[in-house]
Design a protein around this motif. Structure first.
Motif, mmCIF file in Angstrom:
data_model
loop_
_atom_site.group_PDB
_atom_site.id
_atom_site.type_symbol
_atom_site.label_atom_id
_atom_site.label_comp_id
_atom_site.label_asym_id
_atom_site.label_seq_id
_atom_site.Cartn_x
_atom_site.Cartn_y
_atom_site.Cartn_z
ATOM 1 N N GLY A 180 6.795 -2.447 -24.100
ATOM 2 C CA GLY A 180 6.183 -1.344 -23.370
ATOM 3 C C GLY A 180 6.484 -1.386 -21.892
ATOM 4 O O GLY A 180 7.428 -2.045 -21.449
ATOM 5 N N VAL A 181 5.647 -0.699 -21.118
ATOM 6 C CA VAL A 181 5.833 -0.566 -19.679
ATOM 7 C C VAL A 181 4.488 -0.765 -18.997
ATOM 8 O O VAL A 181 3.465 -0.283 -19.477
ATOM 9 N N ILE A 182 4.500 -1.468 -17.869
ATOM 10 C CA ILE A 182 3.325 -1.612 -17.028
ATOM 11 C C ILE A 182 3.648 -0.946 -15.700
ATOM 12 O O ILE A 182 4.664 -1.245 -15.082
ATOM 13 N N GLU A 183 2.790 -0.028 -15.278
ATOM 14 C CA GLU A 183 2.965 0.644 -13.984
ATOM 15 C C GLU A 183 1.877 0.155 -13.048
ATOM 16 O O GLU A 183 0.696 0.174 -13.402
ATOM 17 N N LEU A 184 2.275 -0.286 -11.869
ATOM 18 C CA LEU A 184 1.331 -0.745 -10.855
ATOM 19 C C LEU A 184 1.220 0.316 -9.780
ATOM 20 O O LEU A 184 2.233 0.810 -9.277
ATOM 21 N N GLN A 185 0.000 0.650 -9.427
ATOM 22 C CA GLN A 185 -0.252 1.620 -8.374
ATOM 23 C C GLN A 185 -0.069 0.922 -7.021
ATOM 24 O O GLN A 185 -0.071 -0.309 -6.940
ATOM 25 N N PRO A 186 0.095 1.682 -5.935
ATOM 26 C CA PRO A 186 0.195 1.057 -4.606
ATOM 27 C C PRO A 186 -1.040 0.202 -4.314
ATOM 28 O O PRO A 186 -2.158 0.562 -4.651
ATOM 29 N N GLY A 187 -0.821 -0.954 -3.711
ATOM 30 C CA GLY A 187 -1.905 -1.857 -3.341
ATOM 31 C C GLY A 187 -2.476 -2.659 -4.494
ATOM 32 O O GLY A 187 -3.581 -3.179 -4.396
ATOM 33 N N ALA A 188 -1.733 -2.800 -5.592
ATOM 34 C CA ALA A 188 -2.226 -3.526 -6.766
ATOM 35 C C ALA A 188 -1.743 -4.972 -6.761
ATOM 36 O O ALA A 188 -0.706 -5.302 -6.180
ATOM 37 N N LYS A 189 -2.507 -5.826 -7.432
ATOM 38 C CA LYS A 189 -2.125 -7.219 -7.633
ATOM 39 C C LYS A 189 -2.560 -7.612 -9.036
ATOM 40 O O LYS A 189 -3.720 -7.430 -9.409
ATOM 41 N N ILE A 190 -1.602 -8.123 -9.833
ATOM 42 C CA ILE A 190 -1.886 -8.502 -11.209
ATOM 43 C C ILE A 190 -1.275 -9.859 -11.526
ATOM 44 O O ILE A 190 -0.414 -10.346 -10.785
ATOM 45 N N GLN A 191 -1.710 -10.419 -12.640
ATOM 46 C CA GLN A 191 -1.027 -11.562 -13.239
ATOM 47 C C GLN A 191 -0.540 -11.089 -14.591
ATOM 48 O O GLN A 191 -1.301 -10.502 -15.371
ATOM 49 N N LEU A 192 0.739 -11.295 -14.894
ATOM 50 C CA LEU A 192 1.363 -10.775 -16.108
ATOM 51 C C LEU A 192 1.731 -11.927 -17.039
ATOM 52 O O LEU A 192 2.432 -12.855 -16.637
ATOM 53 N N ASP A 193 1.253 -11.845 -18.280
ATOM 54 C CA ASP A 193 1.610 -12.818 -19.320
ATOM 55 C C ASP A 193 2.103 -12.051 -20.536
ATOM 56 O O ASP A 193 1.552 -11.004 -20.882
ATOM 57 N N ASP A 239 0.811 -1.221 0.000
ATOM 58 C CA ASP A 239 0.000 0.000 0.000
ATOM 59 C C ASP A 239 0.846 1.274 0.000
ATOM 60 O O ASP A 239 0.329 2.357 -0.267
ATOM 61 N N GLN A 240 2.144 1.185 0.289
ATOM 62 C CA GLN A 240 2.990 2.368 0.424
ATOM 63 C C GLN A 240 3.556 2.876 -0.908
ATOM 64 O O GLN A 240 3.847 4.056 -1.030
ATOM 65 N N PHE A 241 3.773 2.024 -1.877
ATOM 66 C CA PHE A 241 4.391 2.454 -3.133
ATOM 67 C C PHE A 241 4.024 1.493 -4.258
ATOM 68 O O PHE A 241 3.608 0.362 -4.024
ATOM 69 N N GLY A 242 4.190 1.961 -5.486
ATOM 70 C CA GLY A 242 3.905 1.158 -6.669
ATOM 71 C C GLY A 242 5.173 0.573 -7.252
ATOM 72 O O GLY A 242 6.234 0.586 -6.628
ATOM 73 N N ALA A 243 5.073 0.074 -8.470
ATOM 74 C CA ALA A 243 6.219 -0.518 -9.155
ATOM 75 C C ALA A 243 6.039 -0.355 -10.656
ATOM 76 O O ALA A 243 4.918 -0.154 -11.147
ATOM 77 N N THR A 244 7.146 -0.452 -11.385
ATOM 78 C CA THR A 244 7.123 -0.385 -12.845
ATOM 79 C C THR A 244 7.744 -1.663 -13.382
ATOM 80 O O THR A 244 8.764 -2.126 -12.873
ATOM 81 N N ILE A 245 7.126 -2.219 -14.408
ATOM 82 C CA ILE A 245 7.656 -3.404 -15.076
ATOM 83 C C ILE A 245 8.016 -2.993 -16.491
ATOM 84 O O ILE A 245 7.144 -2.634 -17.283
ATOM 85 N N ASP A 246 9.310 -2.999 -16.800
ATOM 86 C CA ASP A 246 9.796 -2.619 -18.126
ATOM 87 C C ASP A 246 9.857 -3.865 -18.993
ATOM 88 O O ASP A 246 10.608 -4.793 -18.714
#
Length: 199
Positions: free
Chosen positions: A90-103, A78-85
């Motif tokens: 492209g780029v995927i940016e996750l906001q704080p408190g996010a949960k995804i599945q990446l394919d 919940d404190q910070f997000g992340a970036t997946i390069d």
């Protein structure tokens, strides 16, 4: 002594001739042609977090520079997000408190299943033919040649709710026009008065 020098010079001449012949033969060979249908370089996903703070990938802690494999489940605190390069994809940016599945695949097709929170997709230019899709169990949105940047949150009904990922062109123009008008007005209003005392 003269015979010895002559033999040494002959040996040196033969050696140099042989060396030059090897260089010319090697330089004259054609380059190996790539095999037809050579696959594109694979898409790799690299994690970037603020101040190298760790996030959870497949239940394990991972910080900046970690490699994410396709099929991974990624969760931010919940404190910070992340970036997946994703390199050229492209780029995927996750906001704080996010949960995804990446394919993702080698053609640049990227699928982001939002399980919780919000995600932003930014497709790079047409380097790879694939598109980025953000989806849930009930909804799906994709990038295309007109939409290369999109952001969605998981809605209360399990669908996708768009959220602003930045200012639109009209908003940027309005802000720029307002600033320019303010500067012009300030210059016009300050003309005519002499702020320094007369001597």
């Amino acid at each position: 002594m003269e015979t010895r020098t002559r033999k040494a010079l002959k040996a040196l001449a033969v050696f140099l001739a042989f060396s030059f012949a090897q260089v010319y033969v090697h330089a004259g060979l054609p380059n190996a042609a790539p095999a037809p249908g050579t696959p594109q370089r694979p898409v790799t996903a690299k994690l970037i977090t603020k101040n190298n703070q760790p996030i959870t990938v497949n239940g394990n802690s991972m910080g900046t520079g970690g490699t994410i494999l396709t099929g991974a489940t990624i969760e931010t605190p919940d404190q910070f997000g992340a970036t997946i390069d994703l390199g050229d994809a492209g780029v995927i940016e996750l906001q704080p408190g996010a949960k995804i599945q990446l394919d993702f695949d080698e053609n640049g097709n990227v699928r982001v299943k939002v399980i919780r929170g919000c995600a932003v997709a930014k497709k790079k230019t047409n380097v790879l033919p694939g598109e980025i899709e953000i989806y849930t169990d009930t909804a799906s949105e994709k990038t295309d040649k007109n939409r290369r940047h999109m952001g969605f949150c998981l809605g209360p009904n399990g669908g996708l709710s768009p959220f602003s990922t930045g200012l639109t062109g009209a908003e940027q123009t309005s802000i720029g026009g307002g600033l320019a008008g303010g500067i012009i007005l300030a210059v016009l209003l300050s003309r005519g008065d002499n702020p320094s005392p007369a001597r």
